[in-house]
Every structure is written in C-alpha cells, then in structure tokens.
Design a protein around this motif. Structure first.
Motif, PDB file in Angstrom:
ATOM      1  N   TYR A 116       9.215  10.439   0.159  1.00 55.33           N
ATOM      2  CA  TYR A 116      10.671  10.551   0.123  1.00 55.33           C
ATOM      3  C   TYR A 116      11.157  11.778  -0.645  1.00 55.33           C
ATOM      4  N   PHE A 117      10.299  12.356  -1.489  1.00 54.08           N
ATOM      5  CA  PHE A 117      10.775  13.325  -2.466  1.00 54.08           C
ATOM      6  C   PHE A 117      10.454  14.757  -2.047  1.00 54.08           C
ATOM      7  N   GLU A 118      11.360  15.666  -2.407  1.00 54.72           N
ATOM      8  CA  GLU A 118      11.191  17.082  -2.066  1.00 54.72           C
ATOM      9  C   GLU A 118       9.960  17.678  -2.744  1.00 54.72           C
ATOM     10  N   GLU A 119       9.773  17.343  -4.016  1.00 50.33           N
ATOM     11  CA  GLU A 119       8.681  17.919  -4.794  1.00 50.33           C
ATOM     12  C   GLU A 119       7.405  17.096  -4.624  1.00 50.33           C
ATOM     13  N   GLU A 120       6.311  17.777  -4.319  1.00 50.55           N
ATOM     14  CA  GLU A 120       5.050  17.053  -4.123  1.00 50.55           C
ATOM     15  C   GLU A 120       4.619  16.296  -5.370  1.00 50.55           C
TER      16      GLU A 120
END
Length: 247
Positions: A116-120
């Motif tokens: 769900y998140f932009e940052e890995e």
C-alpha cells in the motif's frame, strides 16, 4: 498533508463497491488455508488487515483462536456485526505498527493487503511485523496479486449501478503500481472520488524484502485451487512459509 489513500478508501462507500464479496467464498478459501497451515485446533492465528472479518470468522469456525486487525473503523464495525460473541478479538491498528505482541502460531495477510505504501521501507516494515508476531517456526500466508497477470488482464474502465449509485472504475499501471480510481455518482449529491494503489511486487521481490526478517517462503500457489504458481498466467501469488527458529 491530506489523508493517505488507504485512510480514505475503506469507509462506507467501500462496503457498496465491494459488497459482492461473500462469506461462502471466504469459507472455501479458509478450508484450503487450513490444509496449507497444518496447525492443530486451538492454534492462535493473527489476521493482518482483516477487513470485514470474513476470513477471521471462518478461521474461528475451524476451531482457531483468532485475532483480526484493520485500520478502518468502518470495516471493523462490520466485522463486529459478523462476530460479536468474543470468539474473535478485533483490533484497530496500522500494519506497520501492530498493537499486539503474540506470539502467534500463524499470521495471514489476505487479498492483496500489502504494497500500500509509496516507500519500499514502509512495505518492508509489514513483513518485519509479521515476523515479530510469529513464534519461532510459526507459519504465514501472504495472498497477493500476480503482477504479470494483472498487467495482462487489466480492465481499464468499467461502470455499474448499485443502489442507485453509479460506480465508475478506471484502472492503470503507473510508476510500478496498479492504481484504481473510483467515482461514485448519486443524484442530488456531489460525486465521491477515491483512489486505491498497490505496488507490483513479484515473488523475487518478496524474497528480497524478507531477507533478514527470518521469514522463509516454503511453497507458492497460483490460486486457492492449489494450482502451482506460474509467473505469467496464475491469477494470484499465494506464499506459504515459516519463521526461522534463529535469525
């Protein structure tokens, strides 16, 4: 800063957009999960991102002690309607910082409740939390989309009407994510707009992200029919694994 998409999307309108998901389907999927997990009755299972609780309740029906957690108050309220006798413990929380300690015999993360998140690094935190919740040699199931299948079968646009509401959905592949933009139109009301996105991780990506967590993938299936995973043609990427005794 506005709310993140996952803070906006899982509200009352989500219940309308996804109301076709039924209990019967969840029960069939859980029957297969029970075979894969190979855990005795009474084992403790954590359902990470439990949504409306369909799988949590089906797992409880199989004799497991279940804790279900989700970020959405609306979906947890539906889960409580489904099961309010105390057989399932319902928690509100963020999958990157789970408000529970375990240890659990198994953790399940189902229907693409990952990426769900932009940052890995934020997505990697979820795997670290799964490892933290598990006892040594505890089991996990992560049921994720198959990126190649999604790319091949993506329906760019669809529209339907339900309960007098027009539901317009547009899907695209952008910047390594699959994104869905949803517009709900209802006479006499302003349009309501939502966006959903999931990072397009593959099996090798999961193995890479699990490095150092103690999580090990043992088996991979391409569907709940237990078909072997084929990278180009399987509809799902279902990973069954365990936590190493020592990290």
């Amino acid at each position: 800063m506005g709310m993140a998409w996952y803070e906006e999307s899982f509200g009352q309108d989500y219940l309308l957009v996804y109301k076709h998901r039924d209990m019967q389907g969840a029960q069939a999927e859980v029957k297969r999960m029970v075979d894969w997990l190979e855990l005795p009755e009474g084992s403790k299972i954590f359902d990470l991102c439990c949504g409306m609780g369909r799988h949590s309740v089906a797992l409880a029906d199989e004799g497991y002690k279940v804790t279900g957690m989700d970020l959405s108050k609306v979906l947890l309220a539906e889960a409580c309607k489904l099961e309010d006798s105390g057989r399932v413990v319902w928690l509100e929380g963020d999958m990157r910082r789970v408000p529970a300690d375990g240890p659990f015999d198994a953790v399940v993360n189902l229907f693409t409740s990952f990426g769900y998140f932009e940052e890995e690094a934020e997505n990697a935190k979820v795997l670290s939390e799964i490892a933290r919740l598990l006892k040594p040699e505890g089991r996990f199931i992560i049921d994720f989309l198959n990126a190649a299948y999604v790319a091949k079968h993506l329906v760019p646009h669809s529209e339907r009407k339900d309960e007098g509401v027009v539901i317009d959905e547009r899907r695209s592949l952008e910047d390594g994510f699959v994104r869905k933009r949803i517009v709900l139109s209802e006479p006499g009301h302003p349009d309501r707009q939502y966006m959903e996105q999931v990072k397009l991780y593959g099996l090798d990506d999961f193995r890479r992200l699990m490095a150092g967590t103690g999580l090990v993938i043992d088996r991979v299936f391409g569907s709940y029919d237990a078909m072997s995973y084929e990278p180009e043609t399987s509809p799902r990427l279902i990973m069954i694994g365990h936590k190493e005794r020592t990290v």
